[in-house]
Scaffold this motif. Structure first.
Motif, PDB file in Angstrom:
ATOM      1  N   GLU A 101      28.007  66.729 139.363  1.00  0.00           N
ATOM      2  CA  GLU A 101      28.758  67.752 138.659  1.00  0.00           C
ATOM      3  C   GLU A 101      27.900  68.990 138.353  1.00  0.00           C
ATOM      4  O   GLU A 101      28.402  70.011 137.938  1.00  0.00           O
ATOM      5  N   THR A 102      26.570  68.882 138.528  1.00  0.00           N
ATOM      6  CA  THR A 102      25.730  70.030 138.215  1.00  0.00           C
ATOM      7  C   THR A 102      25.345  70.756 139.497  1.00  0.00           C
ATOM      8  O   THR A 102      25.330  70.174 140.573  1.00  0.00           O
ATOM      9  N   SER A 103      25.031  72.004 139.348  1.00  0.00           N
ATOM     10  CA  SER A 103      24.572  72.778 140.503  1.00  0.00           C
ATOM     11  C   SER A 103      23.167  72.339 140.870  1.00  0.00           C
ATOM     12  O   SER A 103      22.455  71.732 140.073  1.00  0.00           O
ATOM     13  N   GLY A 104      22.781  72.643 142.082  1.00  0.00           N
ATOM     14  CA  GLY A 104      21.541  72.086 142.608  1.00  0.00           C
ATOM     15  C   GLY A 104      20.264  72.634 142.028  1.00  0.00           C
ATOM     16  O   GLY A 104      19.271  71.935 141.945  1.00  0.00           O
ATOM     17  N   HIS A 105      20.270  73.878 141.618  1.00  0.00           N
ATOM     18  CA  HIS A 105      18.993  74.571 141.412  1.00  0.00           C
ATOM     19  C   HIS A 105      18.079  73.899 140.424  1.00  0.00           C
ATOM     20  O   HIS A 105      16.876  73.922 140.573  1.00  0.00           O
ATOM     21  N   PHE A 143      20.986  78.360 148.242  1.00  0.00           N
ATOM     22  CA  PHE A 143      19.974  78.171 147.197  1.00  0.00           C
ATOM     23  C   PHE A 143      20.541  77.353 146.031  1.00  0.00           C
ATOM     24  O   PHE A 143      19.898  76.443 145.530  1.00  0.00           O
ATOM     25  N   HIS A 144      21.787  77.682 145.636  1.00  0.00           N
ATOM     26  CA  HIS A 144      22.370  77.020 144.472  1.00  0.00           C
ATOM     27  C   HIS A 144      23.278  75.852 144.847  1.00  0.00           C
ATOM     28  O   HIS A 144      23.836  75.203 143.961  1.00  0.00           O
ATOM     29  N   HIS A 148      15.043  74.170 149.940  1.00  0.00           N
ATOM     30  CA  HIS A 148      14.025  74.101 148.874  1.00  0.00           C
ATOM     31  C   HIS A 148      12.806  73.291 149.269  1.00  0.00           C
ATOM     32  O   HIS A 148      11.787  73.347 148.590  1.00  0.00           O
ATOM     33  N   LYS A 205      30.658  69.716 149.033  1.00  0.00           N
ATOM     34  CA  LYS A 205      29.540  69.852 148.092  1.00  0.00           C
ATOM     35  C   LYS A 205      28.314  69.084 148.598  1.00  0.00           C
ATOM     36  O   LYS A 205      27.187  69.593 148.577  1.00  0.00           O
ATOM     37  N   HIS A 258      25.354  79.112 138.252  1.00  0.00           N
ATOM     38  CA  HIS A 258      25.925  78.577 137.011  1.00  0.00           C
ATOM     39  C   HIS A 258      26.436  77.158 137.243  1.00  0.00           C
ATOM     40  O   HIS A 258      27.076  76.893 138.258  1.00  0.00           O
ATOM     41  N   PRO A 259      26.176  76.247 136.312  1.00  0.00           N
ATOM     42  CA  PRO A 259      26.607  74.849 136.536  1.00  0.00           C
ATOM     43  C   PRO A 259      28.113  74.682 136.676  1.00  0.00           C
ATOM     44  O   PRO A 259      28.570  73.684 137.233  1.00  0.00           O
ATOM     45  N   LYS A 309      32.198  76.025 141.251  1.00  0.00           N
ATOM     46  CA  LYS A 309      32.707  75.003 142.174  1.00  0.00           C
ATOM     47  C   LYS A 309      32.757  75.483 143.614  1.00  0.00           C
ATOM     48  O   LYS A 309      32.684  74.675 144.537  1.00  0.00           O
ATOM     49  N   MET A 356      24.745  70.590 149.571  1.00  0.00           N
ATOM     50  CA  MET A 356      23.538  70.154 148.857  1.00  0.00           C
ATOM     51  C   MET A 356      22.447  69.723 149.840  1.00  0.00           C
ATOM     52  O   MET A 356      21.266  69.924 149.594  1.00  0.00           O
TER      53      MET A 356
END
Lengths: 523, 523
Positions: free
Chosen positions: B1-5, A378-379, A443, A432, A358-359, A362, A436
């Motif tokens: 601010e967004t998740s990676g997926h 993954f996320h 990925h 974060k 989910h965006p 945190k 990432m």
């Protein structure tokens, strides 16, 4: 009469419809095996999941696309669950328990640990079961080596088989039965307290750990399996028989989250195969998540295996969660804490993968089980890790060393520690960013892990094995493997050569001296 | 601010347009490197091929989609070609030449072999050239290790680099600089006279061959490179510096046609990457092929490197070819035989891959170069092998052991041998069947070899390397790697412990005895 090229295409040729037998593990091991099962069903294969009636995790549900076949074992589910609870208890290494307590816990555990596999294997491999299974004419058997006798099952059915696992203690199974090279000098092993850049002291410790795990494998695992296999088949098996015949080893790790090491061609790394893009959340959950605004949410789970946490610990955690501006979704089945802040909601079950994707997410508070960690990778969600037992310490430690996690001690931590850890991970952008980076590596592979797993399962079905990937080391004894017989022979030859040379020299010298002496005498 | 997926997709994310520098090898090494070059151009990358003005193979052609950059060397092309001819001469081991002749040939060869690399490296790495190359801001360097100083070039440009090769003598380069594990007990090495199932005698021989190649690597390769690198950089490099920094090793083999062995995660096997579905033949060639009717055709080539074959041998071959019902297409640039049967046509150049992919093709007469063998595997055409030098013997031997080829001795064979070999391979269906089995394994991979190569080249460009695939063994000395320091330490500790124990026992015993003696005296 035609040349081959027109008939052949690269990759993903489906067998019409394969027939797969699965022998899964318990708890999280079943959760990620299930993803493979569902993918195989999706690919039009017929899948049968073989499961003990005592299983606490693998339950029949009518709507599945696959069959369950039950092995009736003379063990109650509650006793089986009790065995697991005991195992976890010993494993958790309570800091306040005395050595005596731990030993006595371990002793009672050894008892059930040695009884259960034997009972399970004999039940599974009795003539009635084998007869039924033989009739199904399976093309391949997939099994989790933490469930015993999967290799013997496949061997008795005369079907090629595939191992699905993350890692065994000290890589002993992979090294001894899989012919993965031993690399104690640059691959840390359990318990892992350091990275793959070890100093001398760490290498000594790591080396001893390899020796310990290797000895344990021979003294415990091998002896136990030999007893069971002898009971069932009537004769003692050779070392790693039939386990060493595994066609493919599907390893649930990858170099995004594991220390690189060499491996044989039939090892396929499928770490994170169970992770998927997020599905929409249930309506009320989505509302709660959206209510977090810009602060976002924290996802919290210590896994499904732990049910009992002391009231004090629950209160400590609840109090810490109340002090952050994020909303917290806590997946937990045990007794609730006394007080819960309005930003925290406890759920019996949370859709962990969807929440982590989910965006608004945190951070992830996790015990460090490998399924959860891979979902966080993954996320791309940074982690507050509270490892409890098993490989969870090293799992979290790896992420901590990469700057993508903060690690807490479950027994020692207080409210302040947890609040600080959460604030760091959420507010310091480096966590974060580092997460990432790992996520990007995950990925950035030529094929998806689940596709890779499916490909090799189908490969084994359509080729009746994968013999061309099997190193010939499987047919060598350990002294042949390490060329010790050759070395002894060559040293003997060199020794003999030197011996003859020396003797010859001595002989010549003596002759010479003798003549000289005679000459001298004459003179 | 967004998740990676949402940002991340699996595989094949192109970098916008990368900038690739290629340092290819000569002859067939350039032919298969060129396929990678063309694929990179196809994928919108800018490619520069760095080539010596003395190169006999890599020639400028206006219509290419890539740039040539020439290194002006003070060596004539004809001298360079002469060096290669001498090398092949020594390598071919003429059965009628005396040891003295071979040694004298080898001696004159050593001279040019030691001069050329030094001259080439210094020319390539002079300030002017480096300046020009630096301005191009390359993202990655690909090189063939049989062309010297590719690693030093990449290092001086400060660009990540990728090695493209099939194998080095005794896997020495892969083992010593690539940290591929040494497996003499189950991986045969040059000269290969046996498979990976070796008996004791063969393992002794293989073990000695590993030792020989390892010593040669240190004594010749390392010393020579150290001299050149010291000349250029002013200080001697460490072992495998900078070679060991290679991010990816693209190995031109695969387990369809190589003995399985363990490898580190940054080794990618791309054997057969240059093979493609057949394109239509030139019109007159297609007519000739069609005129063969049901008998079909035989494709014949001994590669591009050999030009001189004795008249006698040419006549032997031509006479044999005349005795089979198939039409024969013979690619050959040297002088023609005296007599040529009407079923045989000699061409300066044949589109080998397209011919092998033609449905009428029944057999391939080949010297066993790896490009040709892989094309035969790709299209499933059985082989009559006439190995000439280098790895060609083991290449053919592998196919012979799999029942997909007949092997002939170039110097010993007469017309009858060749006719018999051709008849067997064409008329005995087992050869075709066995070749098709290898072909199936080749095509049954999760990704195409060329896609795999491109993926990892692009990976290195977008990630500025592939550090997560590099084993930490690169940072260990050999005694650390084999845990010898740890073993010595542990043995010392055990020794000390035993020493202290023994001394303590002795001391106690003496005390005891002394007291007893005193007692006895008193009594």
């Amino acid at each position: 009469e035609t040349s081959g090229h027109s008939l052949l295409l690269f990759g993903f040729q489906n067998v019409q419809s394969g027939n797969v037998l699965i022998l899964p593990g318990e708890f999280s091991h079943w959760h990620n095996m299930r993803v493979i099962v569902e993918e195989l069903v999706e690919r039009n294969h017929s899948v049968t999941v073989l499961v003990s009636t005592a299983s606490t995790t693998v339950k029949y549900a009518k709507e599945e696309g696959f069959r369950f076949q039950f092995i009736s074992v003379p063990i109650e589910e509650s006793d089986f669950r009790a065995m697991w609870d005991k195992l976890i208890d010993v494993w958790m290494q309570y800091p306040n328990s005395s050595i005596l307590e731990t030993v006595s816990r371990g002793w009672t555990l050894m008892d059930s640990l040695s009884t259960y596999p034997s009972v399970f294997c004999k039940s599974m491999l009795n003539e009635t079961n084998l007869g039924t299974l033989r009739q199904s004419k399976f093309d391949v058997v997939l099994f989790d080596p933490f469930t015993p006798c999967g290799d013997l099952l496949a061997d008795m059915l005369d079907v090629p088989f595939i191992v699905v696992m993350k890692l065994f203690f000290g890589y002993s199974l992979e090294r001894i039965c899989g012919q993965m090279p031993s690399t104690p000098s640059y691959t840390p092993t359990q318990p892992v307290h350091f990275t793959d850049r070890m100093n001398f002291q760490e290498r000594v410790q790591n080396f001893l750990q390899y020796i310990f795990h290797t000895l344990m494998f021979f003294a415990v695992m091998h002896v136990q399996m030999q007893n069971i296999y002898t009971d069932i088949k009537g004769e003692p098996p050779l070392m790693c028989e039939p386990f060493g015949k595994a066609d493919i080893w599907l390893m649930r790790s990858y170099w995004d989250w594991d220390y690189p090491r060499p491996f044989p061609p039939n090892f396929v790394f499928i770490g994170g195969h169970h992770c998927k893009p997020p599905k929409p959340l249930p309506k009320d959950m989505e509302q709660f998540v959206q209510s977090s605004g810009d602060d976002g949410i924290v996802v919290f789970s210590l896994g499904t295996i732990i049910k009992n946490i002391t009231l004090e610990k629950r209160n400590t955690i609840a109090s810490a969660l109340g002090q952050i501006p994020q909303k917290v979704l806590w997946g937990f089945i045990g007794e609730k804490p006394e007080y819960l802040a309005p930003n925290t909601k406890i759920y019996d079950w949370i859709p962990q993968n969807d929440l982590l994707g989910h965006p608004k997410t945190k951070a992830f508070i996790s015990h460090g089980g490998s399924n959860g960690i891979y979902e966080a990778i993954f996320h791309g969600v940074p982690i507050v890790g509270i490892p409890l037992f098993g490989d969870q310490f090293e799992n979290i430690l790896f992420m901590k060393n990469k700057g993508a996690a903060v690690m807490l001690d479950f027994f020692e931590m207080d409210t302040k520690d947890m609040v600080e850890a959460l604030r760091s991970v959420i507010n310091d952008p480096s966590y974060k960013k580092n997460m990432m980076r790992i996520s990007e590596l995950h990925h950035d592979q030529p094929t998806k892990p689940l596709d890779r797993a499916s490909f090799w399962i189908e490969f084994v079905m359509r080729n009746k094995g994968a013999k061309h990937l099997r190193v010939q080391a499987h047919n060598l004894s350990w002294f042949q493997y390490y060329c010790l017989d050759v070395a002894v022979f060559l040293l003997a030859v060199v020794g003999l050569f030197i011996f003859i040379m020396v003797k010859t020299c001595c002989f010549c010298m003596r002759k010479c001296c003798w003549r000289n002496r005679r000459k001298n005498k004459k003179e």
